[in-house]
Design an enzyme around this catalytic site. Sequence first.
Site, PDB file in Angstrom:
ATOM      1  N   GLY A  10       0.827  -1.211   0.000  1.00  0.00           N
ATOM      2  CA  GLY A  10       0.000   0.000   0.000  1.00  0.00           C
ATOM      3  C   GLY A  10       0.859   1.259   0.000  1.00  0.00           C
ATOM      4  N   ASP A  58      -4.912 -12.855   2.786  1.00  0.00           N
ATOM      5  CA  ASP A  58      -5.930 -12.025   3.434  1.00  0.00           C
ATOM      6  C   ASP A  58      -5.893 -12.332   4.926  1.00  0.00           C
ATOM      7  OD1 ASP A  58      -8.210 -10.892   4.481  1.00  0.00           O
ATOM      8  OD2 ASP A  58      -9.515 -11.504   2.831  1.00  0.00           O
ATOM      9  N   SER A 125      -4.125   7.144  13.727  1.00  0.00           N
ATOM     10  CA  SER A 125      -4.463   8.327  12.932  1.00  0.00           C
ATOM     11  C   SER A 125      -4.799   9.510  13.831  1.00  0.00           C
ATOM     12  CB  SER A 125      -5.675   7.984  12.066  1.00  0.00           C
ATOM     13  OG  SER A 125      -6.211   9.136  11.471  1.00  0.00           O
ATOM     14  N   TYR A 150     -14.603   4.151  10.558  1.00  0.00           N
ATOM     15  CA  TYR A 150     -13.154   4.050  10.316  1.00  0.00           C
ATOM     16  C   TYR A 150     -12.380   4.601  11.509  1.00  0.00           C
ATOM     17  CZ  TYR A 150      -8.473   5.280   8.872  1.00  0.00           C
ATOM     18  OH  TYR A 150      -7.108   5.427   8.853  1.00  0.00           O
ATOM     19  N   LYS A 154      -9.694   2.854  14.684  1.00  0.00           N
ATOM     20  CA  LYS A 154      -8.360   3.257  15.165  1.00  0.00           C
ATOM     21  C   LYS A 154      -8.371   3.416  16.686  1.00  0.00           C
ATOM     22  CE  LYS A 154      -6.470   3.085  11.193  1.00  0.00           C
ATOM     23  NZ  LYS A 154      -5.589   1.954  10.890  1.00  0.00           N
ATOM     24  N   TYR A 178      -0.753   9.155  12.501  1.00  0.00           N
ATOM     25  CA  TYR A 178      -0.362   9.938  11.326  1.00  0.00           C
ATOM     26  C   TYR A 178      -1.308  11.114  11.163  1.00  0.00           C
ATOM     27  CZ  TYR A 178       1.132   5.143   9.966  1.00  0.00           C
ATOM     28  OH  TYR A 178       1.621   3.869   9.918  1.00  0.00           O
ATOM     29  N   ARG A 232      -4.732  21.497   7.669  1.00  0.00           N
ATOM     30  CA  ARG A 232      -4.255  20.148   7.995  1.00  0.00           C
ATOM     31  C   ARG A 232      -2.731  20.147   8.036  1.00  0.00           C
ATOM     32  NH1 ARG A 232      -8.914  19.959   8.573  1.00  0.00           N
ATOM     33  NH2 ARG A 232     -10.452  18.489   7.771  1.00  0.00           N
TER      34      ARG A 232
HETATM   35  P1  NAD Z   1      -3.427   1.548   1.583  1.00  0.00           P
HETATM   36  O1  NAD Z   1      -4.815   1.136   1.320  1.00  0.00           O
HETATM   37  O2  NAD Z   1      -2.634   2.139   0.474  1.00  0.00           O
HETATM   38  O3  NAD Z   1      -2.598   0.301   2.174  1.00  0.00           O
HETATM   39  C1  NAD Z   1      -3.194  -0.712   2.922  1.00  0.00           C
HETATM   40  C2  NAD Z   1      -2.780  -2.036   2.310  1.00  0.00           C
HETATM   41  O4  NAD Z   1      -3.336  -3.106   3.095  1.00  0.00           O
HETATM   42  C3  NAD Z   1      -3.272  -2.237   0.878  1.00  0.00           C
HETATM   43  O5  NAD Z   1      -2.193  -2.603   0.056  1.00  0.00           O
HETATM   44  C4  NAD Z   1      -4.304  -3.348   0.985  1.00  0.00           C
HETATM   45  O6  NAD Z   1      -4.329  -4.143  -0.170  1.00  0.00           O
HETATM   46  C5  NAD Z   1      -3.836  -4.093   2.232  1.00  0.00           C
HETATM   47  N1  NAD Z   1      -4.892  -4.803   2.969  1.00  0.00           N
HETATM   48  C6  NAD Z   1      -6.092  -4.311   3.374  1.00  0.00           C
HETATM   49  N2  NAD Z   1      -6.785  -5.261   4.018  1.00  0.00           N
HETATM   50  C7  NAD Z   1      -6.014  -6.385   4.029  1.00  0.00           C
HETATM   51  C8  NAD Z   1      -6.189  -7.703   4.540  1.00  0.00           C
HETATM   52  N3  NAD Z   1      -7.310  -8.083   5.137  1.00  0.00           N
HETATM   53  N4  NAD Z   1      -5.188  -8.592   4.373  1.00  0.00           N
HETATM   54  C9  NAD Z   1      -4.046  -8.233   3.748  1.00  0.00           C
HETATM   55  N5  NAD Z   1      -3.834  -7.011   3.245  1.00  0.00           N
HETATM   56  C10 NAD Z   1      -4.806  -6.092   3.381  1.00  0.00           C
HETATM   57  O7  NAD Z   1      -3.460   2.542   2.841  1.00  0.00           O
HETATM   58  P2  NAD Z   1      -2.333   3.513   3.412  1.00  0.00           P
HETATM   59  O8  NAD Z   1      -2.704   4.894   3.066  1.00  0.00           O
HETATM   60  O9  NAD Z   1      -0.986   3.009   3.059  1.00  0.00           O
HETATM   61  O10 NAD Z   1      -2.597   3.333   4.953  1.00  0.00           O
HETATM   62  C11 NAD Z   1      -1.885   2.378   5.728  1.00  0.00           C
HETATM   63  C12 NAD Z   1      -2.401   2.409   7.152  1.00  0.00           C
HETATM   64  O11 NAD Z   1      -2.267   3.716   7.677  1.00  0.00           O
HETATM   65  C13 NAD Z   1      -3.871   2.035   7.306  1.00  0.00           C
HETATM   66  O12 NAD Z   1      -4.011   1.304   8.509  1.00  0.00           O
HETATM   67  C14 NAD Z   1      -4.560   3.374   7.427  1.00  0.00           C
HETATM   68  O13 NAD Z   1      -5.756   3.288   8.152  1.00  0.00           O
HETATM   69  C15 NAD Z   1      -3.508   4.167   8.190  1.00  0.00           C
HETATM   70  N6  NAD Z   1      -3.598   5.619   7.991  1.00  0.00           N
HETATM   71  C16 NAD Z   1      -3.593   6.129   6.724  1.00  0.00           C
HETATM   72  C17 NAD Z   1      -3.688   7.501   6.532  1.00  0.00           C
HETATM   73  C18 NAD Z   1      -3.725   8.083   5.160  1.00  0.00           C
HETATM   74  O14 NAD Z   1      -4.176   9.225   5.018  1.00  0.00           O
HETATM   75  N7  NAD Z   1      -3.266   7.394   4.125  1.00  0.00           N
HETATM   76  C19 NAD Z   1      -3.775   8.348   7.652  1.00  0.00           C
HETATM   77  C20 NAD Z   1      -3.777   7.794   8.930  1.00  0.00           C
HETATM   78  C21 NAD Z   1      -3.678   6.409   9.092  1.00  0.00           C
HETATM   79  C1  WQD Z   2      -7.913  17.322   3.466  1.00  0.00           C
HETATM   80  C2  WQD Z   2      -8.535  18.692   3.285  1.00  0.00           C
HETATM   81  C3  WQD Z   2     -10.915  18.656   2.925  1.00  0.00           C
HETATM   82  C4  WQD Z   2     -10.786  16.673  -0.950  1.00  0.00           C
HETATM   83  C5  WQD Z   2      -8.722  11.984   6.050  1.00  0.00           C
HETATM   84  C6  WQD Z   2      -9.289  11.058   7.082  1.00  0.00           C
HETATM   85  C7  WQD Z   2      -8.341  10.911   8.226  1.00  0.00           C
HETATM   86  C8  WQD Z   2      -6.965  10.510   7.748  1.00  0.00           C
HETATM   87  C9  WQD Z   2      -6.485  11.375   6.647  1.00  0.00           C
HETATM   88  C10 WQD Z   2      -6.742   8.128   7.867  1.00  0.00           C
HETATM   89  C11 WQD Z   2      -9.870  18.849   4.013  1.00  0.00           C
HETATM   90  C12 WQD Z   2     -10.183  19.210   1.718  1.00  0.00           C
HETATM   91  C13 WQD Z   2     -10.416  17.258   0.237  1.00  0.00           C
HETATM   92  C14 WQD Z   2     -11.384  17.480  -1.963  1.00  0.00           C
HETATM   93  C15 WQD Z   2     -11.161  19.393  -0.521  1.00  0.00           C
HETATM   94  N1  WQD Z   2      -6.952   9.178   7.211  1.00  0.00           N
HETATM   95  N2  WQD Z   2     -10.599  18.589   0.458  1.00  0.00           N
HETATM   96  N3  WQD Z   2     -11.549  18.817  -1.700  1.00  0.00           N
HETATM   97  O1  WQD Z   2     -10.225  14.807   5.757  1.00  0.00           O
HETATM   98  O2  WQD Z   2      -8.035  15.620   6.732  1.00  0.00           O
HETATM   99  O3  WQD Z   2      -8.495  13.236   6.650  1.00  0.00           O
HETATM  100  O4  WQD Z   2      -7.478  11.460   5.614  1.00  0.00           O
HETATM  101  O5  WQD Z   2      -6.641   7.938   9.029  1.00  0.00           O
HETATM  102  O6  WQD Z   2      -8.878   9.957   9.082  1.00  0.00           O
HETATM  103  O7  WQD Z   2     -10.512  11.590   7.549  1.00  0.00           O
HETATM  104  O8  WQD Z   2      -8.033  14.423   4.535  1.00  0.00           O
HETATM  105  O9  WQD Z   2      -7.349  14.570   2.181  1.00  0.00           O
HETATM  106  O10 WQD Z   2      -9.766  14.057   2.715  1.00  0.00           O
HETATM  107  O11 WQD Z   2      -8.877  16.333   3.153  1.00  0.00           O
HETATM  108  O12 WQD Z   2     -11.350  20.599  -0.337  1.00  0.00           O
HETATM  109  O13 WQD Z   2     -11.767  17.008  -3.030  1.00  0.00           O
HETATM  110  O14 WQD Z   2      -8.829  18.892   1.901  1.00  0.00           O
HETATM  111  O15 WQD Z   2     -12.084  19.363   3.170  1.00  0.00           O
HETATM  112  O16 WQD Z   2      -9.914  20.149   4.490  1.00  0.00           O
HETATM  113  P1  WQD Z   2      -8.789  14.610   5.933  1.00  0.00           P
HETATM  114  P2  WQD Z   2      -8.515  14.765   3.067  1.00  0.00           P
END
Ligand code: NAD
Ligand code: WQD
Length: 339
Positions: A10, A58, A125, A150, A154, A178, A232
């Site tokens: 991912g 999985d 998160s 979601y 967390k 994060y 943000r």
């Molecule tokens: P992503 O979807 O790119 O990566 C997650 C990976 O996990 C994917 O490759 C998916 O195929 C794999 N996966 C999902 N369910 C699975 C399962 N049951 N078995 C095996 N593999 C599985 O997401 P990401 O953005 O890299 O996020 C990684 C982690 O960080 C997640 O836990 C997400 O909740 C957390 N996180 C992400 C963000 C963000 O904004 N990207 C912010 C805060 C926290």
């Molecule tokens: C960022 C800003 C939107 C899209 C989400 C999850 C959070 C975390 C990170 C995992 C906001 C604005 C967005 C668009 C816009 N993930 N926006 N037009 O909402 O801070 O957080 O991702 O844990 O849990 O909720 O991130 O990238 O969606 O938005 O104006 O088309 O951009 O309103 O202010 P967010 P985001």
Amino acid sequence: MKILVTGGLGFIGSHTVVELQNEGYEVVIIDDLSNSSLEVLDGITAITSRKPIFEKLDIRVKSDLQDFFKRHNDIVGVIHFAASKAVGESVKEPLKYYENNITTLVYMLQELSGLDQKNFIFSSSCTVYGQADELPITENAPVKPAESPYGNTKQIGEEIIRDTCKAVEGMKAIALRYFNPIGAHPSVEIGELPIGVPQNLVPFITQTAIGLREQLSVFGGDYKTSDGTCVRDYIHVVDLAKAHVVALQRLLEEKNSSNFEFFNLGTGKGSTVLEVIQSFERTSGKSLNYKIVDRREGDITAAYANTSKASEVLGWKTELTIDDAMDSAWKWEQKVRNK
Ligand code: NAD
Ligand code: WQD
């Protein structure tokens, strides 16, 4: 030293695998490819000249996970990224989220309990803070009632880990909270690959600029911020990935002060949506078609991290800027679309 990275193909996982391999760790990836593609493995290999072990699995299938650990009982640390992450989808399909994010965590911790070394890093998160009362947000800020299933996974996930660390001898964990990860690897070999219409800001910007989307909707221009748009803390995914390596080292070297610790991972600086757009326009030289529209339901006004704890305790700080992140995100978008 063999490290298991779940969700390692991912977005954040793949960048972390690169940093782990750069530091000499042997990496085993588990991913079910539900939100990623096998080509990411080639990208990681191109950057590090080393192909990690990959098992398509999985984690919800407990027997498969048990078999996996029979074959890899020499794992000394687990970084658990695998989860479903779309906030909006989680409101519509909460049980998918509770199953994939909670069940898999429980199964992982059960298997980890049977290993000699029980070191665990969890992707949490900033969503756990909701709209914090004070900015920047420290780790002492209260966890607010979750705004989405979601987000709840967390919060519950952190509680499950806390209870497990209390009960299981030798279990040590770090939850990394994060803020908003963006960008791509500077080599442009790996980056973010959203499936369908992106919900997050930066992929929506780059897809608009490349012509895949007509216009970016900026959600809300009447927030109480410097320019009316939400604030943000956008962190470059490479900086974020490096934090996992130092967190892992802390566990392996037993430098942790308690068996469950958590850290904010952000830059410490807030940016408005319009500032992100300006950064994109500055680095790409393209002007973006955008329009300010109504607020998006569930959005908080502002969130950015106090990063003192990560910097003082982990010795980690960000090195890259938002311009670096936007530049790499744009190069990645162009590569993916072959332009
Ligand atoms: P992503 O979807 O790119 O990566 C997650 C990976 O996990 C994917 O490759 C998916 O195929 C794999 N996966 C999902 N369910 C699975 C399962 N049951 N078995 C095996 N593999 C599985 O997401 P990401 O953005 O890299 O996020 C990684 C982690 O960080 C997640 O836990 C997400 O909740 C957390 N996180 C992400 C963000 C963000 O904004 N990207 C912010 C805060 C926290
Ligand atoms: C960022 C800003 C939107 C899209 C989400 C999850 C959070 C975390 C990170 C995992 C906001 C604005 C967005 C668009 C816009 N993930 N926006 N037009 O909402 O801070 O957080 O991702 O844990 O849990 O909720 O991130 O990238 O969606 O938005 O104006 O088309 O951009 O309103 O202010 P967010 P985001």
